[in-house]
Write an enzyme that holds these catalytic residues in place. Structure first.
Site, short mmCIF file in Angstrom:
data_model
loop_
_atom_site.label_atom_id
_atom_site.label_comp_id
_atom_site.label_asym_id
_atom_site.label_seq_id
_atom_site.Cartn_x
_atom_site.Cartn_y
_atom_site.Cartn_z
N LYS A 73 0.82 -1.20 0.00
CA LYS A 73 0.00 0.00 0.00
C LYS A 73 0.85 1.25 0.00
CE LYS A 73 -4.14 -2.11 1.73
NZ LYS A 73 -4.62 -2.83 2.90
N LYS A 108 -6.85 -13.82 -9.90
CA LYS A 108 -8.10 -14.02 -9.16
C LYS A 108 -9.02 -12.80 -9.24
CE LYS A 108 -7.33 -12.80 -4.36
NZ LYS A 108 -7.14 -13.23 -2.99
N LYS A 160 -11.59 -6.70 -6.46
CA LYS A 160 -12.16 -5.38 -6.70
C LYS A 160 -11.20 -4.48 -7.46
CE LYS A 160 -14.01 -5.04 -2.92
NZ LYS A 160 -14.45 -4.88 -1.54
#
Ligand code: TRP
Length: 355
Positions: free
Chosen positions: A113, A220, A223
């Site tokens: 992040k 996979k 979002k």
């Protein structure tokens, strides 16, 4: 004998998709009969990425409706919202006193992040850690790498430890957080010479982990990958997404191996269709008679069979605010009972005592 406590949460950052359904929700539904289950909505964790306030609340509400629509039963399991349990925030402060900045900075999810927020794309260089550190410390404009992001694992550990949960069903990407949780539990217990926190283990109910790929031919469903089928997708939208899924030019000769995009479509078909249908398309692939258009049409129909009843229930729950309110109030009450007990124990152990 008391049932073992199973606890898991989902961050409220948007609607739930087929990956969440097969990877988490459908398992939760099976677990609720055999364990003392607590399923919550991690809205405090969602704050690390600064959603606007209205969106945050909308997302909490939709996940709540999605939990219920998928079959989590508030009479069997405790369903609650993280921020409804203020004891979590207090224990988060206390536990942070025993957590090192270094171990948090070395956590993979934090580095990911931070890298994204800082615009570092390499990710593989040897001095990656140094790059991140230097930029975080040196650059005033990088407020997006906030302290909440750094202490994300502390908060997650508290979610688990405050309920003294034994089993935590989470995906692979959360394993490191669970490892940290065990470490924090051990550390606290041994520092104060107590046996307060059990060390939680991951819990994969029912064998091999399910793989739910996205529609973009790569990895996979996720979002941030933008390759999702959402449980609330309307029929038309869903069909369109499936028909647009990435494929290849087709098998060149009998017995050709599957390319990634086609293997992904078969994985989805395996999850949602019958063994006979899967076999029919596998055979057609093997003898080169397959038409991807037919495969996709079939896949869309079979996915709809799974999602349509769920979508209808989501829409009913979303419109029943009174019911949703009752569910979370009851859930919060149960979650706070355990949480406040653990918090009092911790305060006592750490020497925070009343006069
Ligand atoms: N970090 C988890 C995720 O992103 C969500 C989460 C927060 C969680 N607290 C938890 C999961 C406690 C299990 C237990 O998926």
């Amino acid at each position: 004998m008391a049932k073992e406590i199973v606890l898991s949460g989902i961050r409220s950052t948007g609607n739930l998709h087929l990956g969440n359904y097969y990877g988490a929700l459908s398992k939760f539904v099976r677990m609720q009969n055999d364990f003392d289950c607590m399923f919550f909505i991690a809205d405090l964790h969602a704050l690390t990425t600064h959603p606007d306030p209205l969106t945050l609340h909308t997302n909490v509400k939709s996940i709540l409706a999605e939990y219920l629509a998928a079959g989590i039963d508030p009479e069997k399991a405790t369903i609650f919202v993280q921020s409804d349990v203020p004891e979590i925030s207090e224990l988060y402060l206390l536990l942070n006193m025993h957590v090192g900045i270094g171990e948090l900075m070395r956590t993979a999810s934090f580095k990911d992040k931070a890298r994204k927020a800082l615009g570092i794309t390499t990710g593989s260089s040897n001095n990656d850690d140094e790059d991140i550190e230097r930029q975080i410390i040196g650059n005033e404009s990088n407020k997006r790498v906030n302290a909440g992001l750094l202490t994300y694992p502390t908060l997650m550990a508290v979610d688990i430890l405050i309920q003294k949960a034994h089993k935590v069903p989470v995906g692979k990407d959360q394993e490191q957080h669970l490892e940290l949780t065990r470490r924090f539990a051990r550390r606290f217990n041994s520092y104060y010479g107590v046996d307060l926190f059990p060390e939680p283990v991951n819990f994969d109910f029912g064998g091999a982990p399910v793989k739910v790929p996205g529609l973009d031919g790569s990895g996979k469903m996720g979002k941030s990958e933008g390759n999702c089928i959402y449980l609330i997708d309307e029929e038309k939208v869903l069909r369109k997404k499936v028909m647009r899924a990435v494929t290849d030019e087709g098998p060149k000769e009998p017995g050709s191996p599957l390319s990634q995009p086609i293997a992904n479509l078969f994985s989805l078909l395996e999850l949602t269709s019958t063994p006979e249908v899967v076999k029919q398309f596998r055979d057609a692939y093997a003898d080169c008679s397959i038409r991807y258009g037919d495969l996709k049409k079939q896949l869309a129909e079979d996915i709809l069979k799974v999602t349509t009843p769920i979508r209808e229930r989501i829409n009913e729950y979303i419109n029943d605010e009174a019911y949703l309110g009752r569910v979370v109030r009851q859930g919060a009450e149960r979650a706070r009972e355990r949480a406040s007990k653990t918090l009092s124990e911790v305060r006592e152990i750490m020497g925070i005592r009343k006069f």
